[in-house]
Write a protein that holds these residues in place. Structure first.
Motif, PDB file in Angstrom:
ATOM      1  N   TYR A  90       0.860  -1.265   0.019  1.00  0.00           N
ATOM      2  CA  TYR A  90      -0.020  -0.303   0.061  1.00  0.00           C
ATOM      3  C   TYR A  90       0.829   1.402  -0.259  1.00  0.00           C
ATOM      4  O   TYR A  90       1.650   1.373   0.992  1.00  0.00           O
ATOM      5  N   ALA A  91       0.879   2.182  -1.001  1.00  0.00           N
ATOM      6  CA  ALA A  91       1.838   3.217  -1.282  1.00  0.00           C
ATOM      7  C   ALA A  91       1.792   4.022   0.014  1.00  0.00           C
ATOM      8  O   ALA A  91       2.941   4.689   0.312  1.00  0.00           O
ATOM      9  N   ALA A  92       0.724   4.247   0.697  1.00  0.00           N
ATOM     10  CA  ALA A  92       0.611   5.162   1.935  1.00  0.00           C
ATOM     11  C   ALA A  92       1.443   4.653   2.956  1.00  0.00           C
ATOM     12  O   ALA A  92       2.057   5.422   3.726  1.00  0.00           O
ATOM     13  N   ASP A  93       1.648   3.469   2.975  1.00  0.00           N
ATOM     14  CA  ASP A  93       2.517   2.686   4.121  1.00  0.00           C
ATOM     15  C   ASP A  93       3.832   3.029   3.792  1.00  0.00           C
ATOM     16  O   ASP A  93       4.743   3.356   4.505  1.00  0.00           O
ATOM     17  N   LEU A  94       4.385   2.569   2.574  1.00  0.00           N
ATOM     18  CA  LEU A  94       5.577   3.007   2.047  1.00  0.00           C
ATOM     19  C   LEU A  94       6.073   4.467   2.251  1.00  0.00           C
ATOM     20  O   LEU A  94       7.266   4.890   2.609  1.00  0.00           O
ATOM     21  N   ALA A  95       5.047   5.542   1.864  1.00  0.00           N
ATOM     22  CA  ALA A  95       5.267   6.792   1.970  1.00  0.00           C
ATOM     23  C   ALA A  95       5.721   7.016   3.659  1.00  0.00           C
ATOM     24  O   ALA A  95       6.859   7.911   3.965  1.00  0.00           O
ATOM     25  N   PRO A 147      23.164   4.172   4.707  1.00  0.00           N
ATOM     26  CA  PRO A 147      23.043   3.936   3.370  1.00  0.00           C
ATOM     27  C   PRO A 147      22.905   2.341   3.085  1.00  0.00           C
ATOM     28  O   PRO A 147      23.137   1.401   3.697  1.00  0.00           O
ATOM     29  N   GLY A 148      22.493   2.107   1.845  1.00  0.00           N
ATOM     30  CA  GLY A 148      22.226   0.891   1.357  1.00  0.00           C
ATOM     31  C   GLY A 148      20.902   0.566   0.719  1.00  0.00           C
ATOM     32  O   GLY A 148      19.928   1.276   0.810  1.00  0.00           O
ATOM     33  N   ILE A 149      20.694  -0.858   0.666  1.00  0.00           N
ATOM     34  CA  ILE A 149      19.369  -1.305   0.026  1.00  0.00           C
ATOM     35  C   ILE A 149      18.461  -1.903   1.039  1.00  0.00           C
ATOM     36  O   ILE A 149      19.054  -2.484   2.057  1.00  0.00           O
ATOM     37  N   TYR A 150      17.268  -1.621   0.942  1.00  0.00           N
ATOM     38  CA  TYR A 150      16.288  -1.948   1.960  1.00  0.00           C
ATOM     39  C   TYR A 150      14.956  -2.661   1.091  1.00  0.00           C
ATOM     40  O   TYR A 150      14.730  -2.068   0.036  1.00  0.00           O
ATOM     41  N   ASN A 151      14.430  -3.590   1.802  1.00  0.00           N
ATOM     42  CA  ASN A 151      13.178  -4.076   1.330  1.00  0.00           C
ATOM     43  C   ASN A 151      11.812  -3.553   2.077  1.00  0.00           C
ATOM     44  O   ASN A 151      12.208  -3.351   3.108  1.00  0.00           O
ATOM     45  N   TYR A 152      10.919  -3.116   1.212  1.00  0.00           N
ATOM     46  CA  TYR A 152       9.526  -2.904   2.036  1.00  0.00           C
ATOM     47  C   TYR A 152       8.248  -3.240   0.990  1.00  0.00           C
ATOM     48  O   TYR A 152       8.241  -2.685  -0.141  1.00  0.00           O
ATOM     49  N   SER A 153       7.749  -3.934   1.570  1.00  0.00           N
ATOM     50  CA  SER A 153       6.116  -4.554   1.392  1.00  0.00           C
ATOM     51  C   SER A 153       5.399  -4.861   2.590  1.00  0.00           C
ATOM     52  O   SER A 153       5.925  -4.952   3.486  1.00  0.00           O
ATOM     53  N   ASN A 154       3.974  -5.124   2.342  1.00  0.00           N
ATOM     54  CA  ASN A 154       3.225  -5.469   3.252  1.00  0.00           C
ATOM     55  C   ASN A 154       3.394  -6.846   3.595  1.00  0.00           C
ATOM     56  O   ASN A 154       4.098  -7.658   2.891  1.00  0.00           O
ATOM     57  N   GLU A 155       3.138  -7.273   4.917  1.00  0.00           N
ATOM     58  CA  GLU A 155       3.370  -8.674   5.342  1.00  0.00           C
ATOM     59  C   GLU A 155       2.228  -9.610   4.638  1.00  0.00           C
ATOM     60  O   GLU A 155       1.210  -9.138   4.414  1.00  0.00           O
ATOM     61  N   GLY A 156       2.729 -10.628   4.403  1.00  0.00           N
ATOM     62  CA  GLY A 156       1.954 -11.767   3.679  1.00  0.00           C
ATOM     63  C   GLY A 156       2.569 -12.453   2.537  1.00  0.00           C
ATOM     64  O   GLY A 156       3.462 -11.850   2.044  1.00  0.00           O
ATOM     65  N   GLU A 157       2.422 -13.692   2.095  1.00  0.00           N
ATOM     66  CA  GLU A 157       2.798 -14.276   0.982  1.00  0.00           C
ATOM     67  C   GLU A 157       1.643 -14.663   0.306  1.00  0.00           C
ATOM     68  O   GLU A 157       1.229 -15.789   0.684  1.00  0.00           O
ATOM     69  N   ILE A 158       1.365 -14.253  -0.911  1.00  0.00           N
ATOM     70  CA  ILE A 158       0.257 -14.412  -1.600  1.00  0.00           C
ATOM     71  C   ILE A 158       0.576 -14.640  -2.971  1.00  0.00           C
ATOM     72  O   ILE A 158       1.435 -13.834  -3.487  1.00  0.00           O
ATOM     73  N   SER A 159      -0.454 -15.092  -3.857  1.00  0.00           N
ATOM     74  CA  SER A 159      -0.491 -14.890  -5.180  1.00  0.00           C
ATOM     75  C   SER A 159      -1.388 -13.732  -5.721  1.00  0.00           C
ATOM     76  O   SER A 159      -2.230 -13.435  -4.952  1.00  0.00           O
ATOM     77  N   TRP A 160      -1.326 -13.447  -6.796  1.00  0.00           N
ATOM     78  CA  TRP A 160      -2.394 -12.189  -7.517  1.00  0.00           C
ATOM     79  C   TRP A 160      -3.842 -12.756  -7.254  1.00  0.00           C
ATOM     80  O   TRP A 160      -4.702 -11.805  -6.791  1.00  0.00           O
ATOM     81  N   TYR A 161      -3.944 -13.993  -7.433  1.00  0.00           N
ATOM     82  CA  TYR A 161      -5.510 -14.703  -7.203  1.00  0.00           C
ATOM     83  C   TYR A 161      -5.895 -14.658  -5.771  1.00  0.00           C
ATOM     84  O   TYR A 161      -6.996 -13.982  -5.643  1.00  0.00           O
ATOM     85  N   GLU A 162      -5.023 -14.929  -5.020  1.00  0.00           N
ATOM     86  CA  GLU A 162      -5.356 -14.630  -3.470  1.00  0.00           C
ATOM     87  C   GLU A 162      -5.640 -13.142  -3.232  1.00  0.00           C
ATOM     88  O   GLU A 162      -6.196 -12.854  -2.228  1.00  0.00           O
TER      89      GLU A 162
END
Length: 281
Positions: free
Chosen positions: A187-192, A206-221
């Protein structure tokens, strides 16, 4: 007073930063569209950066049309690589803090476990390749940069999977969605908020970081969660990617490991269903 330049101001992330900015009046915000910051015209870009004189750059602007990039290679590389190189060089020379946004498409999708920041990149489409070379250029020209990789971004603004599903589920009796591409939405608001939290933290690592919401799903889910949240009656069928060919290949598995950003910056990462609810408010 910090002067924050936000590129890609009319995109999903830029728009969400625009909403949040009113809560952070201690900063001077400069929201730049494609005219004010020309990511496709490098000579003009240099002039524009010198005119704006930011002390912080949130580089949210990018060429993100994944399928069109297969044809518009030159434009994709100009925006996602060459413009990033110019911005990073400017930031290094002028001691400007840079947070640059990248993507899970730097990976080939062959992993079966969540990908951390040290996982080997091996993009399988032009968009992913242009973003990968952009990352490398960013770190080469400005080793003090922070790069945030994210995935499956959606928002109340712009075009995205959630809005497409909302529309289709109200128009059609049944839809097909691929069920063999695994990751997690953002959700872009969370990343912002995470970007601002990093800036507010008073520490710059400095460096690389990961950010997405929690969960492991398919596009179908994800589509099923959207259906549930919206109370739609449309039937959702899971199909393999082979049944829905696209000009650009997509990684089959691109789940991002968020331990680093949570540990170093104490960033909260909501579950994808919690964030999806906010989209429907």
């Amino acid at each position: 007073m910090e002067r924050i330049l936000v590129t890609g101001a009319n995109g999903q992330l830029g728009s969400e930063l625009g909403v949040l900015s009113t809560s952070y009046p201690q900063y001077k915000w400069v929201f730049a569209d494609r005219i004010m910051i020309s990511l496709h015209n490098l000579n003009l870009l240099k002039i524009q950066l010198n005119d704006i004189k930011p002390t912080v750059v949130f580089n949210c602007g990018a060429y993100t049309a994944v399928d069109k990039a297969e044809v518009e290679k030159e434009l994709a590389y100009t925006v996602n690589h060459s413009a990033v190189e110019v911005i990073a060089k400017y930031c290094f020379e002028n001691k400007v803090k840079l947070i640059h946004i990248s993507t899970d498409y730097v990976f080939d999708g062959s992993s079966s476990i969540a990908l951390n920041e040290d996982a080997l990149t091996n993009p399988i489409n032009v968009y992913g390749k242009s973003k990968t070379t952009g990352e490398l250029a960013c770190l080469k020209e400005n080793p003090d940069s922070i790069i945030i990789r994210t995935s499956w971004v959606y928002s109340k603004f712009g075009n995205n999977f959630v809005k497409t599903m909302q529309r289709l589920m109200q128009e059609k009796e049944s839809i097909n969605v691929v069920n063999d591409q695994i990751g997690s939405p953002t959700y872009a608001a969370d990343l912002a908020k995470a970007m601002i939290d990093i800036l507010n933290s008073q520490k710059w690592i400095p460096g690389i970081y990961n950010y997405s919401n929690e969960g492991e799903i398919s596009w179908y889910e994800f589509a099923l969660a959207i259906k549930e949240q919206g109370g739609y009656s449309c039937k959702v069928n899971g199909i393999p990617s082979a049944s829905y060919p696209t000009p650009a290949k997509r990684p089959e598995f691109s789940l991002l490991d968020k331990k680093k950003i949570k540990t170093i910056y104490n960033i909260a990462v909501p579950d994808y269903k919690e964030s999806l609810k906010k989209m429907f408010v």
